[in-house]
Design a protein around this motif. Structure first.
Motif, PDB file in Angstrom:
ATOM      1  N   CYS A 165      -9.041  -3.643   2.273  1.00 41.07           N
ATOM      2  CA  CYS A 165      -9.252  -3.326   0.855  1.00 41.07           C
ATOM      3  C   CYS A 165      -7.979  -2.780   0.220  1.00 41.07           C
ATOM      4  O   CYS A 165      -7.655  -3.130  -0.918  1.00 41.07           O
ATOM      5  CB  CYS A 165     -10.389  -2.322   0.698  1.00 41.07           C
ATOM      6  SG  CYS A 165     -12.013  -3.016   1.027  1.00 41.07           S
ATOM      7  N   MET A 166      -7.250  -1.926   0.942  1.00 44.49           N
ATOM      8  CA  MET A 166      -6.010  -1.373   0.417  1.00 44.49           C
ATOM      9  C   MET A 166      -4.986  -2.490   0.184  1.00 44.49           C
ATOM     10  O   MET A 166      -4.329  -2.545  -0.855  1.00 44.49           O
ATOM     11  CB  MET A 166      -5.424  -0.336   1.376  1.00 44.49           C
ATOM     12  CG  MET A 166      -4.162   0.325   0.865  1.00 44.49           C
ATOM     13  SD  MET A 166      -3.446   1.475   2.034  1.00 44.49           S
ATOM     14  CE  MET A 166      -2.864   0.348   3.287  1.00 44.49           C
ATOM     15  N   LEU A 167      -4.871  -3.408   1.138  1.00 45.16           N
ATOM     16  CA  LEU A 167      -3.941  -4.523   1.010  1.00 45.16           C
ATOM     17  C   LEU A 167      -4.327  -5.412  -0.170  1.00 45.16           C
ATOM     18  O   LEU A 167      -3.477  -5.816  -0.966  1.00 45.16           O
ATOM     19  CB  LEU A 167      -3.915  -5.329   2.303  1.00 45.16           C
ATOM     20  CG  LEU A 167      -2.970  -6.508   2.358  1.00 45.16           C
ATOM     21  CD1 LEU A 167      -1.537  -6.044   2.178  1.00 45.16           C
ATOM     22  CD2 LEU A 167      -3.112  -7.233   3.674  1.00 45.16           C
ATOM     23  N   VAL A 210      -2.067  -6.221  -3.555  1.00 44.72           N
ATOM     24  CA  VAL A 210      -1.725  -7.578  -3.995  1.00 44.72           C
ATOM     25  C   VAL A 210      -2.178  -7.775  -5.437  1.00 44.72           C
ATOM     26  O   VAL A 210      -1.427  -8.292  -6.271  1.00 44.72           O
ATOM     27  CB  VAL A 210      -2.338  -8.640  -3.066  1.00 44.72           C
ATOM     28  CG1 VAL A 210      -2.189 -10.033  -3.652  1.00 44.72           C
ATOM     29  CG2 VAL A 210      -1.689  -8.574  -1.694  1.00 44.72           C
ATOM     30  N   TYR A 211      -3.401  -7.353  -5.771  1.00 52.82           N
ATOM     31  CA  TYR A 211      -3.887  -7.482  -7.143  1.00 52.82           C
ATOM     32  C   TYR A 211      -3.020  -6.680  -8.115  1.00 52.82           C
ATOM     33  O   TYR A 211      -2.731  -7.148  -9.217  1.00 52.82           O
ATOM     34  CB  TYR A 211      -5.345  -7.032  -7.254  1.00 52.82           C
ATOM     35  CG  TYR A 211      -6.342  -8.054  -6.786  1.00 52.82           C
ATOM     36  CD1 TYR A 211      -6.230  -9.394  -7.143  1.00 52.82           C
ATOM     37  CD2 TYR A 211      -7.416  -7.691  -5.990  1.00 52.82           C
ATOM     38  CE1 TYR A 211      -7.145 -10.333  -6.711  1.00 52.82           C
ATOM     39  CE2 TYR A 211      -8.338  -8.620  -5.559  1.00 52.82           C
ATOM     40  CZ  TYR A 211      -8.199  -9.941  -5.926  1.00 52.82           C
ATOM     41  OH  TYR A 211      -9.111 -10.868  -5.505  1.00 52.82           O
ATOM     42  N   ASP A 212      -2.605  -5.472  -7.702  1.00 56.50           N
ATOM     43  CA  ASP A 212      -1.727  -4.674  -8.556  1.00 56.50           C
ATOM     44  C   ASP A 212      -0.391  -5.370  -8.782  1.00 56.50           C
ATOM     45  O   ASP A 212       0.146  -5.359  -9.898  1.00 56.50           O
ATOM     46  CB  ASP A 212      -1.494  -3.283  -7.946  1.00 56.50           C
ATOM     47  CG  ASP A 212      -2.725  -2.401  -7.986  1.00 56.50           C
ATOM     48  OD1 ASP A 212      -3.665  -2.722  -8.752  1.00 56.50           O
ATOM     49  OD2 ASP A 212      -2.743  -1.391  -7.248  1.00 56.50           O
ATOM     50  N   GLY A 213       0.148  -5.991  -7.749  1.00 58.46           N
ATOM     51  CA  GLY A 213       1.405  -6.727  -7.879  1.00 58.46           C
ATOM     52  C   GLY A 213       1.262  -7.916  -8.810  1.00 58.46           C
ATOM     53  O   GLY A 213       2.136  -8.179  -9.647  1.00 58.46           O
ATOM     54  N   ILE A 214       0.162  -8.631  -8.692  1.00 64.38           N
ATOM     55  CA  ILE A 214      -0.087  -9.775  -9.562  1.00 64.38           C
ATOM     56  C   ILE A 214      -0.231  -9.313 -11.006  1.00 64.38           C
ATOM     57  O   ILE A 214       0.329  -9.919 -11.924  1.00 64.38           O
ATOM     58  CB  ILE A 214      -1.324 -10.552  -9.092  1.00 64.38           C
ATOM     59  CG1 ILE A 214      -1.026 -11.238  -7.760  1.00 64.38           C
ATOM     60  CG2 ILE A 214      -1.773 -11.566 -10.139  1.00 64.38           C
ATOM     61  CD1 ILE A 214      -2.241 -11.815  -7.078  1.00 64.38           C
ATOM     62  N   LYS A 215      -0.952  -8.223 -11.214  1.00 64.86           N
ATOM     63  CA  LYS A 215      -1.120  -7.692 -12.569  1.00 64.86           C
ATOM     64  C   LYS A 215       0.225  -7.296 -13.150  1.00 64.86           C
ATOM     65  O   LYS A 215       0.503  -7.559 -14.330  1.00 64.86           O
ATOM     66  CB  LYS A 215      -2.064  -6.503 -12.555  1.00 64.86           C
ATOM     67  CG  LYS A 215      -2.351  -5.945 -13.943  1.00 64.86           C
ATOM     68  CD  LYS A 215      -3.288  -4.753 -13.862  1.00 64.86           C
ATOM     69  CE  LYS A 215      -3.634  -4.145 -15.190  1.00 64.86           C
ATOM     70  NZ  LYS A 215      -2.588  -4.036 -16.144  1.00 64.86           N
ATOM     71  N   MET A 216       1.087  -6.688 -12.342  1.00 61.80           N
ATOM     72  CA  MET A 216       2.406  -6.285 -12.802  1.00 61.80           C
ATOM     73  C   MET A 216       3.214  -7.515 -13.242  1.00 61.80           C
ATOM     74  O   MET A 216       3.863  -7.496 -14.286  1.00 61.80           O
ATOM     75  CB  MET A 216       3.147  -5.547 -11.688  1.00 61.80           C
ATOM     76  CG  MET A 216       4.545  -5.110 -12.046  1.00 61.80           C
ATOM     77  SD  MET A 216       5.409  -4.345 -10.664  1.00 61.80           S
ATOM     78  CE  MET A 216       5.492  -5.704  -9.515  1.00 61.80           C
TER      79      MET A 216
END
Length: 71
Positions: free
Chosen positions: A7-9, A13-19
């Motif tokens: 879940c942390m990973l 990844v989702y945070d990186g994509i959003k950025m």
């Protein structure tokens, strides 16, 4: 990997994509014209983000199908 690590990973990844998408949107609003090279690079980034999401979905599917204790 434990469920918490997965879940942390996934969240990272989702945070990186959003950025990346937020940055692309910011650049898109500032720049009024794009070259074909710019559009190609942006589409590559979006494609890579989509592949990351697809890979996360596959990992989630396989983890749901098989017990964590096997690995």
């Amino acid at each position: 990997m434990t469920h918490e690590e997965i879940c942390m990973l996934k969240n990272r990844v989702y945070d990186g994509i959003k950025m990346v998408v937020d940055k692309a949107e910011k650049v898109g609003k500032e720049k009024k014209e794009y070259s074909m090279d710019d559009l190609g690079k942006m589409s590559d980034v979006v494609k890579d983000c989509a592949e990351a999401i697809k890979d996360l979905a596959k990992a989630h599917y396989y983890m749901a199908e098989h017990s964590e204790e096997k690995y």
